[in-house]
Design a protein around this motif. Sequence first.
Motif, PDB file in Angstrom:
ATOM      1  N   GLY A  41     -10.096  -4.494   2.673  1.00 21.42           N
ATOM      2  CA  GLY A  41      -9.429  -4.446   1.378  1.00 21.42           C
ATOM      3  C   GLY A  41      -8.091  -3.724   1.443  1.00 21.42           C
ATOM      4  O   GLY A  41      -7.550  -3.463   2.519  1.00 21.42           O
ATOM      5  N   TYR A  42      -7.601  -3.383   0.268  1.00 19.27           N
ATOM      6  CA  TYR A  42      -6.279  -2.779   0.134  1.00 19.27           C
ATOM      7  C   TYR A  42      -6.383  -1.496  -0.680  1.00 19.27           C
ATOM      8  O   TYR A  42      -7.170  -1.417  -1.615  1.00 19.27           O
ATOM      9  CB  TYR A  42      -5.325  -3.754  -0.563  1.00 19.27           C
ATOM     10  N   LYS A  43      -5.560  -0.524  -0.326  1.00 16.20           N
ATOM     11  CA  LYS A  43      -5.527   0.745  -1.055  1.00 16.20           C
ATOM     12  C   LYS A  43      -4.083   1.160  -1.293  1.00 16.20           C
ATOM     13  O   LYS A  43      -3.224   0.989  -0.426  1.00 16.20           O
ATOM     14  CB  LYS A  43      -6.201   1.864  -0.252  1.00 16.20           C
ATOM     15  N   ILE A  44      -3.841   1.704  -2.457  1.00 15.48           N
ATOM     16  CA  ILE A  44      -2.563   2.336  -2.792  1.00 15.48           C
ATOM     17  C   ILE A  44      -2.891   3.765  -3.214  1.00 15.48           C
ATOM     18  O   ILE A  44      -3.654   3.978  -4.160  1.00 15.48           O
ATOM     19  CB  ILE A  44      -1.822   1.602  -3.935  1.00 15.48           C
ATOM     20  N   TYR A 101      -5.061  -7.649  -3.636  1.00 17.33           N
ATOM     21  CA  TYR A 101      -3.972  -8.020  -2.741  1.00 17.33           C
ATOM     22  C   TYR A 101      -2.661  -8.162  -3.515  1.00 17.33           C
ATOM     23  O   TYR A 101      -1.607  -7.730  -3.057  1.00 17.33           O
ATOM     24  CB  TYR A 101      -4.298  -9.323  -2.004  1.00 17.33           C
ATOM     25  N   ALA A 102      -2.727  -8.762  -4.701  1.00 18.96           N
ATOM     26  CA  ALA A 102      -1.520  -8.975  -5.517  1.00 18.96           C
ATOM     27  C   ALA A 102      -0.873  -7.634  -5.895  1.00 18.96           C
ATOM     28  O   ALA A 102       0.349  -7.478  -5.806  1.00 18.96           O
ATOM     29  CB  ALA A 102      -1.864  -9.780  -6.765  1.00 18.96           C
ATOM     30  N   THR A 103      -1.696  -6.673  -6.296  1.00 16.84           N
ATOM     31  CA  THR A 103      -1.180  -5.349  -6.659  1.00 16.84           C
ATOM     32  C   THR A 103      -0.591  -4.654  -5.439  1.00 16.84           C
ATOM     33  O   THR A 103       0.488  -4.059  -5.507  1.00 16.84           O
ATOM     34  CB  THR A 103      -2.298  -4.477  -7.277  1.00 16.84           C
ATOM     35  N   TYR A 104      -1.296  -4.751  -4.315  1.00 14.88           N
ATOM     36  CA  TYR A 104      -0.824  -4.147  -3.060  1.00 14.88           C
ATOM     37  C   TYR A 104       0.543  -4.709  -2.683  1.00 14.88           C
ATOM     38  O   TYR A 104       1.491  -3.970  -2.422  1.00 14.88           O
ATOM     39  CB  TYR A 104      -1.847  -4.431  -1.965  1.00 14.88           C
ATOM     40  N   LYS A 105       0.637  -6.030  -2.666  1.00 14.90           N
ATOM     41  CA  LYS A 105       1.880  -6.692  -2.280  1.00 14.90           C
ATOM     42  C   LYS A 105       3.020  -6.323  -3.223  1.00 14.90           C
ATOM     43  O   LYS A 105       4.143  -6.054  -2.785  1.00 14.90           O
ATOM     44  CB  LYS A 105       1.665  -8.209  -2.264  1.00 14.90           C
ATOM     45  N   LYS A 106       2.738  -6.295  -4.520  1.00 17.71           N
ATOM     46  CA  LYS A 106       3.759  -5.964  -5.523  1.00 17.71           C
ATOM     47  C   LYS A 106       4.256  -4.527  -5.351  1.00 17.71           C
ATOM     48  O   LYS A 106       5.464  -4.283  -5.355  1.00 17.71           O
ATOM     49  CB  LYS A 106       3.179  -6.159  -6.922  1.00 17.71           C
TER      50      LYS A 106
END
Length: 183
Positions: free
Chosen positions: A155-158, A165-170
């Motif tokens: 997954g992705y974390k900020i 993924y969309a939030t991470y990329k943005k």
Amino acid sequence: MRKKMKQICCILLSLIMCFGMSIPTMAASSKYKAAVASYRQLIGQSGGDYKIVDLDGNGVPELVVYNSSKWANEVYTYNVNTGKKKCLKSVGVGKGYNMRAQYSKKKHQVALPTANTGGNSLYIYKIKGQSATKSLEAEYLNGRYGRFDPAYRQGYKINGKRVSYATYKKKVSSALKGFTSIG
């Protein structure tokens, strides 16, 4: 006679102003040169790509370097009072991963990427004088270690929070807008 006196006073005042303005410029120039000389020593030992740039606009440049002998992206500053360079941040890059640091003079920031078999991370730091404050930590986890530890599932974390993924990329695209790579 009065006209001559005014002319002489104007000339003297102009000379005083010229000398007064050149002294700080010479001092700033010597700080810059001292920092660059200190960094050149490190660059010769480390190898890799680098950029000497004044990130925080204080007249003392920082060194943003991909240190190939340590497999690390690093940012250094120079302490004018002590005459020594100081490593503000160092992020190890997995061996074989070709990831270079990036910087933005406008944002006063440096981005230090890293990667390993479990994914990759990006750390963005705001540079101010002798300190670096983390402003963003973005992680992509490929799930390779997720079977051993749920914190590492895919997954992705900020900034430590799981995101899409969309939030991470943005967030990452927005944070890196206007950055320049050193390599």
